[in-house]
Design an enzyme around this catalytic site. Structure first.
Site, mmCIF file in Angstrom:
data_model
loop_
_atom_site.group_PDB
_atom_site.id
_atom_site.type_symbol
_atom_site.label_atom_id
_atom_site.label_comp_id
_atom_site.label_asym_id
_atom_site.label_seq_id
_atom_site.Cartn_x
_atom_site.Cartn_y
_atom_site.Cartn_z
ATOM 1 N N LYS A 180 0.838 -1.207 0.000
ATOM 2 C CA LYS A 180 0.000 0.000 0.000
ATOM 3 C C LYS A 180 0.870 1.253 0.000
ATOM 4 C CE LYS A 180 -3.983 1.955 2.550
ATOM 5 N NZ LYS A 180 -4.852 1.798 3.733
ATOM 6 N N SER B 278 -9.820 1.673 2.848
ATOM 7 C CA SER B 278 -8.999 2.472 1.964
ATOM 8 C C SER B 278 -7.933 1.684 1.193
ATOM 9 C CB SER B 278 -8.302 3.570 2.766
ATOM 10 O OG SER B 278 -7.371 3.020 3.681
ATOM 11 N N SER C 58 -9.916 -0.565 6.989
ATOM 12 C CA SER C 58 -9.332 -0.356 5.660
ATOM 13 C C SER C 58 -8.644 -1.573 5.036
ATOM 14 C CB SER C 58 -8.348 0.810 5.697
ATOM 15 O OG SER C 58 -9.054 2.026 5.739
#
Lengths: 92, 425
Positions: free
Chosen positions: B29, B104, B128
């Site tokens: 990420k 997210s 997330s």
């Protein structure tokens, strides 16, 4: 407790505290949204006072110098530097 | 690059020749620092930011032999439930056309679901990792607070977030957790997990015979009907394999999502104060005084959701409102913790739908932030309680939309949730 009064002035004030410039249409939109969001947060009024168990302990290490980023590495992402230091806007 | 916009940067980072992940690609990420490879957090503020050091989890991936194929797209600074707030464009859901991938960590879940990476790292502040895992039909684990180092993770809300694995199977996620877990001298909030037998991967043995599952009724109330049906079908599956379940009451979770947002926004308003355009990030220029320059940098560099949260956090912490919002939210956090601890005295794990709704249609959440926040009702309580949780695929709705089942365990009880989850995926 009474509803928090959120008006464009208050949003402008908070944006100023947070150092974020906002366009007029953003202020208008945020004002409307903040009324709804803060209204939802009102539900927290029903939460009883609760004792917080602190399950914490300090983490210590000897105060010794160790390897760290070089000055050059620390400065590599700055938009401007001068004599090995960060250069920022005027303070006054 | 991928057609669903899963990566912000697709530069390859090679790991060591040997190690448990030598044959694997692990996408990372884009809020996790990679030395020499830009790390944007999905924000225009950091579009050119190149970290001078690796996050601890990235060091561990490289030592384990993993190849990092790129940095995955995400909601800006982790602030979103749909991966539509990225400055690099929204991510599409490879498992459900026209729907959001969840957020997210939407890019991380999408590249795994599409088979473009074997595994991925996400971060979970209020769901997330688990939300995009559920929406993309893959597995995601949010570890116990303190199990995985946050050193090198660009902070959104420090007291809530953990880095964790996303994988096609529970065993794959557990293998990645084995590599990244463990204390780190650079993160004083990490701690040694109590001693336990075997690796996390070894716990993925699918043995749920005698397992006691608590089902918090509050997390089913108000959930989408098809989601609830799919959830109970998966519970029946676990029961058929020898598990038993009973309903439990967690009255505190009714207030969890509000408490979560007050705490997360408050921490965000403080954390994101560092982005002033001087040491890194979008510069505000040199005209006018420093306050004007900073406010200018932050207007240009931050997207709307980030501004919204920074402002609301500033408001919640400001004189006159602190006791009303922040202090009450901390009371709620302590209450949620107590509730979970009590429920886990009488159950090995707790189960609920990961998300109360199936993946939303793309575009429909952007104008209605409050509705988007409320979709985090089932995931945020776990972050408030510092507990571990896993999302595993439970099945699909009639329209073929993925539904995730969340299992929550006691602190450092990762093996319990891995074992239970591995009976389903």
């Amino acid at each position: 407790m009474s509803d928090p009064a959120v008006d464009p002035e208050e949003v402008r004030h908070v944006a100023d505290l947070a150092r974020v410039d906002l366009a007029d249409d953003e202020i208008e939109r945020f004002t409307e949204q903040f009324v709804d969001i803060l209204d939802a947060f009102e539900a927290l009024d029903d939460v009883p006072e609760t004792e917080r168990e602190a399950d914490l302990s300090n983490v210590m290490r000897p105060d010794e110098t160790r390897e760290s980023l070089s000055q050059e590495e620390a400065l590599q992402n700055a938009s401007d530097t001068e004599e090995g230091q960060f250069k920022g806007p005027k303070v006054s | 690059m991928t057609e669903y916009n899963g990566y912000v940067t697709d530069e390859t980072i090679e790991g060591a020749d040997d190690g448990p992940l030598a044959e694997k690609t692990v996408a990372v990420k884009d809020n996790i620092s990679t030395e020499g490879v830009r790390t944007t957090c999905g924000s225009a503020m950091l579009s050119d930011y190149v970290p001078p050091y690796d996050a601890t989890v990235v060091e561990r991936l490289k030592d384990a032999g993993a190849t990092i194929p790129g940095k995955t797209n995400m909601d800006e600074f982790g602030m979103g439930t749909t991966t539509e707030t990225s400055a690099f464009g929204a991510v599409e859901n490879p498992a459900a056309a026209g729907r959001v991938p969840g957020g997210s960590s939407g890019g991380s879940a999408a590249v795994v679901a599409a088979g473009d990476a074997d595994l991925a790292l996400g971060s979970d502040t209020g769901g997330s990792i688990r939300c995009p895992a559920a929406f993309c039909g893959v597995v995601g684990i949010k570890p116990t607070y303190g199990l995985v180092s946050r050193y090198g993770l660009v902070a959104y809300a420090n007291s809530l977030e953990q880095i964790g694995p996303i994988a096609p199977s529970v065993e794959g996620a557990a293998e990645l957790l084995d590599v990244i877990a463990g204390p780190d001298e650079h993160d004083a909030t990490t701690q040694e997990a109590p001693e336990a037998d075997g690796s996390y991967a070894a716990a993925a043995d699918g043995d749920v015979d005698g397992l006691s599952i608590g089902v918090p009724t509050e997390l089913l109330d108000g959930a989408d009907e098809e989601v609830v049906e799919t959830f109970w079908d998966a519970m029946d599956d676990l029961e058929a394999q020898g598990a038993s379940y009973h309903e439990v009451d967690l009255p505190s979770v009714e207030h969890a999502v509000e408490a979560y947002y007050v705490i997360a926004m408050s921490e965000a308003s403080s954390n994101l104060a560092r982005f002033d355009g001087v040491r890194y990030g979008q510069s505000g220029g040199y005209d006018g005084n420093w306050n004007e320059s900073f406010a200018n940098a932050r207007e240009e560099g931050f997207g709307e959701e980030v501004k919204r949260r920074v402002l609301l956090g500033t408001y919640a912490l400001s004189a006159g409102y602190h006791d009303k919002y922040y202090k009450k939210a901390q009371d709620a956090r302590a209450w949620v913790k107590q509730d979970f601890d009590e429920a886990l005295d009488d159950a090995d794990v707790l189960a609920s739908p990961t998300m109360p709704v199936p993946p939303m249609k793309r575009g429909e959440s952007l104008d209605d932030p409050l509705t988007m926040y409320l979709a985090d009702a089932n995931t945020t309580p776990v972050n408030l309680a510092n507990l571990p949780a896993i999302s595993v695929p439970a099945g699909e709705t009639d329209d073929g939309l993925p539904v995730g089942l969340q299992l929550v365990g006691p602190a450092f009880g990762e093996r319990e949730i891995i074992r239970a989850g591995s009976a389903l995926a």
